[in-house]
Design a protein around this motif. Sequence first.
Motif, PDB file in Angstrom:
ATOM      1  N   MET A   1      -6.741  -1.990   0.082  1.00  0.00           N
ATOM      2  CA  MET A   1      -6.140  -3.286  -0.236  1.00  0.00           C
ATOM      3  C   MET A   1      -6.831  -4.406   0.545  1.00  0.00           C
ATOM      4  SD  MET A   1      -3.318  -3.207  -2.305  1.00  0.00           S
ATOM      5  CE  MET A   1      -2.222  -1.960  -3.004  1.00  0.00           C
TER       6      MET A   1
ATOM      7  N   HIS B   1      -4.431  -6.966  -6.843  1.00  0.00           N
ATOM      8  CA  HIS B   1      -4.314  -8.016  -5.834  1.00  0.00           C
ATOM      9  C   HIS B   1      -5.634  -8.758  -5.643  1.00  0.00           C
ATOM     10  CE1 HIS B   1      -0.228  -6.983  -4.829  1.00  0.00           C
ATOM     11  NE2 HIS B   1      -0.582  -5.713  -4.938  1.00  0.00           N
TER      12      HIS B   1
ATOM     13  N   SER C   1       0.823  -1.199   0.000  1.00  0.00           N
ATOM     14  CA  SER C   1       0.000   0.000   0.000  1.00  0.00           C
ATOM     15  C   SER C   1       0.865   1.261   0.000  1.00  0.00           C
ATOM     16  CB  SER C   1      -0.919   0.009   1.222  1.00  0.00           C
ATOM     17  OG  SER C   1      -1.730  -1.140   1.246  1.00  0.00           O
TER      18      SER C   1
ATOM     19  N   THR D   1       0.479 -10.717   0.430  1.00  0.00           N
ATOM     20  CA  THR D   1       0.391  -9.734  -0.650  1.00  0.00           C
ATOM     21  C   THR D   1       1.791  -9.407  -1.134  1.00  0.00           C
ATOM     22  OG1 THR D   1      -1.543  -8.804   0.457  1.00  0.00           O
ATOM     23  CG2 THR D   1      -0.538  -7.491  -1.305  1.00  0.00           C
TER      24      THR D   1
ATOM     25  N   ALA E   1      -4.972  -1.744  -6.112  1.00  0.00           N
ATOM     26  CA  ALA E   1      -5.624  -2.671  -5.184  1.00  0.00           C
ATOM     27  C   ALA E   1      -6.362  -3.758  -5.972  1.00  0.00           C
ATOM     28  CB  ALA E   1      -6.598  -1.919  -4.280  1.00  0.00           C
TER      29      ALA E   1
END
Length: 415
Positions: free
Chosen positions: A142, A254, A103, A267, A251
């Motif tokens: 996220m 992912h 992030s 992540t 975001a």
Amino acid sequence: MVDFQTPPIAFDFPPVEYENQLWKPTNPHIFSNAEVRRQTGSYRSASPALIADWYPQPDSLVIPELEEATHALQNFDVYSLLRLGSENPELGPMSSVLLRTESSSSSQIEQLTTTARQLALAEIDEGDRANARTVIGNVHAMEAALALAQRINVDSILAMHQNLLNQQIGMENEAGKFREELVWIGGTDTAGPRGARFVAPRHELIRDALKDLVAFISRTDLPAIIQAAIAHAQFETIHPFVDGNGRTGRALIHSILRHRRISQYTTAPISAGILRDTASYFKALEAFRAGDAAPIIHTFISASIFAANTGKDLVDSLAAQIDDSATKLVGLRSTSAAWKILPHLISQPVVNARYLKEQLGLGDAAIHRALSVLTERDVLVEKSGRSRNRIWQHDGVLKILDEYAKSLRRTAGTV
């Protein structure tokens, strides 16, 4: 990263079409007559292609390093699990710190920088750094992206954006809402869209374009990294929000990788790989809009390999810090609250009593005894200097996170 002076073989993609529009200053009285005349006139806004049923030529899917990148992400995911163990209490915090690292890197692409300490302070409602609060919003976006990965739709994208902008001062009223105004990239805000590098689609086109994108994301007949790269570039072209498009779009990457079961536990810091060469990343988005998806695909391939390799080093370094701290606690009862606090210092290296009470459900007396022990044994350092509302931090974890961020900035533009 990819050298765009000698671009890879083209990966044909439907180019963006453009609509001719007329612009007049909305507040002409604040400009001179000459400036009003300069701003008034035609411009072209994007009309993104529909891609739900698009499929490339089969031979274009034969891309060097694509398989390597996919396996690298999968191996990193499994490595993190095996390194810590599925029952290890550090796995959750480690996953959290990797998500926060991703992030933070994603935010840095938008020139939003903060330190690991400022970010950790913001998580416990301490400190007053606006950038840190904004990056916390990206962390929440996220988290929403991963939580909603099994059902990616227009509503889940809105939820990601809402979690993002809820923390951004002055933008709370725009959180989770499609824009109803024209936005553009390049030029100046006061000069209107004429002369801008890219003018996003009319807001009336947003919802249908996103429905088409969601249909594309639901497919499973494309390699996951190619799908994520194209979906991200298409999202950036649609530009559905007043602010936060880039961070929401990253975001979404992912969410797709989780949906395709490439990354199931942690992540990978893909935005960290992109951050090394943001100029190439933005050039890749321009190439995509012109009808060549190869640059953005190769950007994602390179970033994925980088993320997996450096992510392993980061996991090892952080785990080593906690192992070192654990040796300082030898002799304490296994039921001691200090042991319960220790793994949480990976994801939250700055703590206060209120945070620990909320997270661990411990009583005040137990928390203060544990903090005293952790301080006496040089695991934590008290940094506030206050008699009340005190703050403790793990210097080793903070140093590792800041050094990782600095290493990305040092290599920016050199790879």
